[in-house]
Write a protein that holds these residues in place. Structure first.
Motif, PDB file in Angstrom:
ATOM      1  N   TYR A   6      29.740  17.208  30.698  1.00 13.56           N
ATOM      2  CA  TYR A   6      29.952  16.257  29.632  1.00 13.56           C
ATOM      3  C   TYR A   6      30.403  17.005  28.391  1.00 13.56           C
ATOM      4  CZ  TYR A   6      27.241  13.502  32.886  1.00 13.56           C
ATOM      5  OH  TYR A   6      26.802  12.874  34.009  1.00 13.56           O
ATOM      6  N   TRP A   9      32.588  12.280  26.880  1.00  7.20           N
ATOM      7  CA  TRP A   9      33.436  12.199  28.077  1.00  7.20           C
ATOM      8  C   TRP A   9      32.728  12.798  29.279  1.00  7.20           C
ATOM      9  CZ3 TRP A   9      38.089   9.801  27.442  1.00  7.20           C
ATOM     10  CH2 TRP A   9      38.581   9.700  26.145  1.00  7.20           C
ATOM     11  N   ASP A  10      32.936  12.195  30.426  1.00 11.25           N
ATOM     12  CA  ASP A  10      32.546  12.793  31.699  1.00 11.25           C
ATOM     13  C   ASP A  10      33.744  13.631  32.127  1.00 11.25           C
ATOM     14  OD1 ASP A  10      32.311  13.349  34.460  1.00 11.25           O
ATOM     15  OD2 ASP A  10      31.036  11.593  34.753  1.00 11.25           O
ATOM     16  N   THR A  23      34.265  15.355  34.731  1.00  7.60           N
ATOM     17  CA  THR A  23      34.602  15.258  36.154  1.00  7.60           C
ATOM     18  C   THR A  23      35.552  14.100  36.418  1.00  7.60           C
ATOM     19  OG1 THR A  23      32.441  16.164  36.722  1.00  7.60           O
ATOM     20  CG2 THR A  23      33.646  15.063  38.480  1.00  7.60           C
ATOM     21  N   THR A  24      35.273  12.954  35.785  1.00  2.00           N
ATOM     22  CA  THR A  24      36.083  11.755  36.024  1.00  2.00           C
ATOM     23  C   THR A  24      37.114  11.499  34.936  1.00  2.00           C
ATOM     24  OG1 THR A  24      34.559  10.295  34.832  1.00  2.00           O
ATOM     25  CG2 THR A  24      34.143  10.653  37.200  1.00  2.00           C
ATOM     26  N   GLY A  25      36.937  12.133  33.757  1.00  2.00           N
ATOM     27  CA  GLY A  25      37.827  11.877  32.635  1.00  2.00           C
ATOM     28  C   GLY A  25      37.520  10.561  31.928  1.00  2.00           C
ATOM     29  N   ARG A  26      36.416   9.942  32.284  1.00  2.00           N
ATOM     30  CA  ARG A  26      36.035   8.640  31.739  1.00  2.00           C
ATOM     31  C   ARG A  26      35.282   8.790  30.416  1.00  2.00           C
ATOM     32  NH1 ARG A  26      31.548   6.019  34.573  1.00  2.00           N
ATOM     33  NH2 ARG A  26      30.763   4.918  32.790  1.00  2.00           N
ATOM     34  N   GLU A  27      35.626   7.924  29.445  1.00  2.00           N
ATOM     35  CA  GLU A  27      34.889   7.873  28.189  1.00  2.00           C
ATOM     36  C   GLU A  27      33.582   7.120  28.434  1.00  2.00           C
ATOM     37  OE1 GLU A  27      36.598   6.739  24.100  1.00  2.00           O
ATOM     38  OE2 GLU A  27      35.481   4.960  24.765  1.00  2.00           O
ATOM     39  N   LEU A  28      32.452   7.750  28.062  1.00  2.00           N
ATOM     40  CA  LEU A  28      31.138   7.147  28.272  1.00  2.00           C
ATOM     41  C   LEU A  28      30.598   6.461  27.029  1.00  2.00           C
ATOM     42  CD1 LEU A  28      29.510  10.063  30.289  1.00  2.00           C
ATOM     43  CD2 LEU A  28      30.638   8.014  31.183  1.00  2.00           C
ATOM     44  N   ARG A  58      24.549   6.331  28.330  1.00  2.00           N
ATOM     45  CA  ARG A  58      24.850   5.412  29.443  1.00  2.00           C
ATOM     46  C   ARG A  58      24.696   3.940  29.059  1.00  2.00           C
ATOM     47  NH1 ARG A  58      22.643  10.029  31.716  1.00  2.00           N
ATOM     48  NH2 ARG A  58      24.105  11.085  33.083  1.00  2.00           N
TER      49      ARG A  58
END
Length: 93
Positions: free
Chosen positions: A1, A17-18, A20-25, A69
């Protein structure tokens, strides 16, 4: 992260950001630039910002803690500057 910050004018936007996935958390807007502490597991973000009272021009530091989360603030704003979080993210130290 990882935490990133973009500053535009008098507002800073922090993003968690994660990697691993490139996803904004999480996305958090703050008045001015801030300092951040992210727990090792990426579940808790602490944000310390210096705010200035427009009337008195007095400055003070404020710390807010976020559940990444759930995308919500965990505690009310606490006075003071945050150096770091404990390894498990449960304590401000």
């Amino acid at each position: 992260y990882v935490v990133s910050e973009t500053v535009g004018g008098s507002v800073a936007v922090a993003q968690v950001w994660d990697v691993t996935t490139g996803r904004e958390l999480l996305r958090v807007e703050n008045p001015g630039s801030s300092n951040y502490a992210l727990s090792a597991n990426g579940s808790v973000l602490a944000v310390s910002t210096t705010v200035t009272d427009a009337a008195t021009r007095a400055s003070s530091s404020v710390t807010r803690v976020w559940d990444v989360r759930a995308r919500r603030q965990l505690l009310g704003a606490a006075a003071g500057y945050l150096p770091t979080l404990s390894r498990d993210g449960t304590l401000l130290v």
